[in-house]
Design an enzyme around this catalytic site. Structure first.
Site, mmCIF file in Angstrom:
data_model
loop_
_atom_site.group_PDB
_atom_site.id
_atom_site.type_symbol
_atom_site.label_atom_id
_atom_site.label_comp_id
_atom_site.label_asym_id
_atom_site.label_seq_id
_atom_site.Cartn_x
_atom_site.Cartn_y
_atom_site.Cartn_z
ATOM 1 N N LYS A 40 0.881 -1.209 0.004
ATOM 2 C CA LYS A 40 0.035 0.034 -0.010
ATOM 3 C C LYS A 40 0.937 1.192 0.007
ATOM 4 O O LYS A 40 2.087 1.231 0.497
ATOM 5 C CB LYS A 40 -0.990 -0.164 1.212
ATOM 6 C CG LYS A 40 -0.130 0.062 2.508
ATOM 7 C CD LYS A 40 -0.974 -0.063 3.616
ATOM 8 C CE LYS A 40 -0.412 -0.283 4.979
ATOM 9 N NZ LYS A 40 -1.062 -0.823 5.900
ATOM 10 N N ARG A 135 -10.853 0.114 14.398
ATOM 11 C CA ARG A 135 -10.950 0.589 13.205
ATOM 12 C C ARG A 135 -11.880 -0.058 12.181
ATOM 13 O O ARG A 135 -13.077 0.362 12.277
ATOM 14 C CB ARG A 135 -9.426 0.564 12.691
ATOM 15 C CG ARG A 135 -9.135 1.573 11.428
ATOM 16 C CD ARG A 135 -7.588 1.526 11.423
ATOM 17 N NE ARG A 135 -7.131 0.004 10.712
ATOM 18 C CZ ARG A 135 -5.819 -0.081 10.337
ATOM 19 N NH1 ARG A 135 -4.784 1.004 10.366
ATOM 20 N NH2 ARG A 135 -5.339 -1.244 9.932
ATOM 21 N N HIS A 165 -6.489 -7.466 12.641
ATOM 22 C CA HIS A 165 -5.345 -6.598 12.862
ATOM 23 C C HIS A 165 -5.090 -6.392 14.279
ATOM 24 O O HIS A 165 -5.806 -6.060 15.020
ATOM 25 C CB HIS A 165 -5.453 -5.471 11.959
ATOM 26 C CG HIS A 165 -4.040 -4.565 11.712
ATOM 27 N ND1 HIS A 165 -3.114 -5.281 11.135
ATOM 28 C CD2 HIS A 165 -3.883 -3.443 11.785
ATOM 29 C CE1 HIS A 165 -2.106 -4.432 11.010
ATOM 30 N NE2 HIS A 165 -2.550 -3.199 11.546
ATOM 31 N N ARG A 219 0.963 -11.045 6.642
ATOM 32 C CA ARG A 219 0.905 -9.762 5.976
ATOM 33 C C ARG A 219 2.155 -9.185 6.292
ATOM 34 O O ARG A 219 2.389 -8.395 7.295
ATOM 35 C CB ARG A 219 -0.249 -8.858 6.154
ATOM 36 C CG ARG A 219 -1.713 -9.625 5.941
ATOM 37 C CD ARG A 219 -2.989 -8.659 6.248
ATOM 38 N NE ARG A 219 -2.775 -8.156 7.465
ATOM 39 C CZ ARG A 219 -3.502 -8.444 8.583
ATOM 40 N NH1 ARG A 219 -4.189 -9.716 8.568
ATOM 41 N NH2 ARG A 219 -3.548 -7.883 9.695
ATOM 42 N N TYR A 265 16.696 31.523 5.081
ATOM 43 C CA TYR A 265 15.509 32.265 5.559
ATOM 44 C C TYR A 265 15.587 32.473 7.231
ATOM 45 O O TYR A 265 15.941 31.544 7.928
ATOM 46 C CB TYR A 265 14.154 31.685 5.397
ATOM 47 C CG TYR A 265 13.892 31.525 3.838
ATOM 48 C CD1 TYR A 265 13.478 32.889 3.127
ATOM 49 C CD2 TYR A 265 13.706 30.272 2.999
ATOM 50 C CE1 TYR A 265 13.319 32.654 1.715
ATOM 51 C CE2 TYR A 265 13.322 30.270 1.789
ATOM 52 C CZ TYR A 265 13.072 31.602 1.152
ATOM 53 O OH TYR A 265 12.932 31.494 -0.132
ATOM 54 N N CYS A 311 14.674 24.999 3.099
ATOM 55 C CA CYS A 311 13.821 25.635 1.882
ATOM 56 C C CYS A 311 12.844 24.721 1.239
ATOM 57 O O CYS A 311 12.980 23.734 1.481
ATOM 58 C CB CYS A 311 14.644 26.433 0.927
ATOM 59 S SG CYS A 311 15.895 27.445 1.790
ATOM 60 N N MET A 312 12.200 25.139 0.450
ATOM 61 C CA MET A 312 11.250 24.143 -0.364
ATOM 62 C C MET A 312 12.143 23.163 -1.309
ATOM 63 O O MET A 312 11.828 22.143 -1.044
ATOM 64 C CB MET A 312 10.314 25.110 -1.085
ATOM 65 C CG MET A 312 9.289 24.222 -2.066
ATOM 66 S SD MET A 312 8.298 25.190 -2.998
ATOM 67 C CE MET A 312 7.008 26.119 -1.789
ATOM 68 N N ASP A 313 13.030 23.797 -1.879
ATOM 69 C CA ASP A 313 13.729 23.036 -2.968
ATOM 70 C C ASP A 313 15.328 22.940 -2.726
ATOM 71 O O ASP A 313 15.823 22.038 -3.437
ATOM 72 C CB ASP A 313 13.660 23.546 -4.246
ATOM 73 C CG ASP A 313 12.312 24.273 -4.674
ATOM 74 O OD1 ASP A 313 11.239 22.993 -4.548
ATOM 75 O OD2 ASP A 313 12.066 25.461 -4.664
HETATM 76 C C1 LIG Z 1 -0.483 -1.892 6.783
HETATM 77 C C2 LIG Z 1 -1.008 -2.956 7.542
HETATM 78 C C3 LIG Z 1 -0.390 -4.128 7.344
HETATM 79 C C4 LIG Z 1 1.306 -4.186 7.411
HETATM 80 O O1 LIG Z 1 1.786 -3.821 8.549
HETATM 81 P P1 LIG Z 1 3.417 -3.848 8.910
HETATM 82 O O2 LIG Z 1 3.273 -3.514 10.325
HETATM 83 O O3 LIG Z 1 3.882 -2.839 7.946
HETATM 84 O O4 LIG Z 1 3.900 -5.221 8.579
HETATM 85 C C5 LIG Z 1 -1.081 -5.369 7.870
HETATM 86 N N1 LIG Z 1 -2.259 -5.443 7.916
HETATM 87 C C6 LIG Z 1 -2.989 -4.414 7.920
HETATM 88 C C7 LIG Z 1 -4.560 -4.378 7.867
HETATM 89 C C8 LIG Z 1 -2.449 -2.995 7.486
HETATM 90 O O5 LIG Z 1 -3.289 -2.046 7.104
#
Ligand SMILES: *Cc1c(COP(=O)(O)O)cnc(C)c1O
Length: 371
Positions: A40, A135, A165, A219, A265, A311-313
């Site tokens: 992601k 969540r 999660h 995951r 700046y 700075c910005m750049d």
């Molecule tokens: C981002 C995410 C992960 C990955 O988590 P890490 O800590 O980067 O391994 C796994 N499951 C869900 C639902 C996430 O949103």
């Protein structure tokens, strides 16, 4: 076609490190546990397509993203691999998802009731259980069973997986984690049928917890990129991981700053002795946020601080001596024995390492190193 970049500022992404991290994970997992590569947010800022390619080559069998747009982008390059969207998808995306074989996360029976699928292909879904993250996900057994039966009776819908999660897997104190596991076990014991895959482990859970939590798949996000989920996990890693992201540029200007003269700046930095100052073409619009003022960079294997306001750049650094224009400057990464890590930046700006590669903006090209 590769685009030509004229500014020397670039993020280098070491795909060999990513592959090595995934291969090490594969050796560590129980046999037959799948690796879901979490890519992601443009692969945590590393570049979704190249990272996914490397992860798949090293053994990942599924990709996970946060949004429909991210899934569609990957689908253009990977016609066959399973892609799971971990976040919410609008009803309007469901038929497209079915056609593109993109797996959606579901957590509401109302959402399922509103579906009007017009694809010939089934829509695969994974049911999200909220065991304490607060969540997304169903929060009670009744809600789960309600959603389960709604999915079962909807034509064209296929329950492919179930997941949850963890909120505190990266912490030393396990009390909240244990509560989540208990709740997960209650949910799973009441599932009428086990779907194809159950997956609950993020990087921290995978690396730190009992291997029964590997279930059918893990995951793997942050540690695929070679970063530990927390400083605590860093001290307990079961196998080595290698950071894959570095950031570098070159000196574009070098000048003498005499005692009493200032830089930037607000003229916030004033030399108390005569020094050489270098200007580098990277600034807050590249993600080098102003809070990174004072952070050290590497030049000629030595540390040199950013001085004055960013700075910005562009920004300025205090040089240990006069260097030529074009001298390499490493903002994140190694030079000889010295290294500036993503963790060092995270500590400097009081955030977590996850946020650092994500805030390096799209203006900084990602260059891939394949050895
Ligand atoms: C981002 C995410 C992960 C990955 O988590 P890490 O800590 O980067 O391994 C796994 N499951 C869900 C639902 C996430 O949103």
């Amino acid at each position: 076609m590769t685009t030509q970049h004229y500014r020397p500022t670039r993020a280098l992404i070491n795909l060999e490190a990513i592959k090595e991290n995934v291969r090490n994970l594969k050796n560590f997992l129980k046999p037959n546990v799948h690796i879901i590569a979490v890519v992601k947010a443009n692969a945590y800022g590393h570049g979704d397509i190249k990272v996914a390619e490397a992860a798949i080559e090293a053994g990942a069998t599924m990709l996970a993203v946060a949004t429909p747009d991210e899934a569609l982008h990957l689908r253009e390059y990977f016609p066959n691999i399973d892609i799971l969207i971990l976040g919410h998808s609008p009803i309007s995306f469901a038929t497209v998802a079915a056609e593109q074989n993109i797996i959606l996360t579901v957590f509401s029976s109302d959402w399922v009731k509103q579906l009007q699928l017009t694809s010939n292909r089934p829509l695969k879904v994974h049911m999200k259980l909220d065991t304490g993250m607060g969540r997304l996900g169903v929060t009670t057994i009744d809600e789960m069973l309600d959603l389960y039966s709604e999915i079962e009776k909807t034509n064209g819908l296929l329950l492919d997986g179930v997941f949850t999660h963890f909120a505190t897997a990266d912490e030393e104190n396990e009390s909240y984690f244990t509560k989540q596991v208990d709740k997960l076990n209650q949910f799973i014991s009441k599932l009428p049928n086990k779907p194809r895959i159950i997956h609950v482990a993020n990087s921290a859970t995978t690396l730190m917890k009992d291997n029964t939590l590997q279930y059918d798949a893990v995951r793997f996000g942050i540690s695929m990129y070679g970063l530990a989920p927390s400083p605590y996990v860093q001290t307990k890693l079961p196998f080595p991981i290698t950071q894959s992201f570095s950031l570098e540029t070159e000196l574009v200007s070098v000048k003498l700053l005499h005692k009493g003269e200032s830089v930037g700046y607000g003229a916030t930095y004033t030399a108390d002795e005569t020094i050489y100052v270098g200007t580098i073409p990277i600034g807050y619009a590249d993600g080098l946020i102003r809070k990174l003022g004072g952070q050290e960079v590497l030049i000629d294997g030595k540390r040199a601080p950013i001085i004055g306001r960013i700075c910005m750049d562009q920004c300025m650094i205090a040089l240990p001596k006069a260097y030529n224009i074009g001298e390499k400057v490493t903002l994140i990464g190694k030079q000889n024995e010295e290294e500036v890590t993503i963790d060092e930046w995270a500590a400097k700006v009081e955030t977590i390492n996850y946020e650092i590669p994500c805030i390096i903006t799209a203006r900084v090209p990602r260059i891939y190193i394949t050895k």
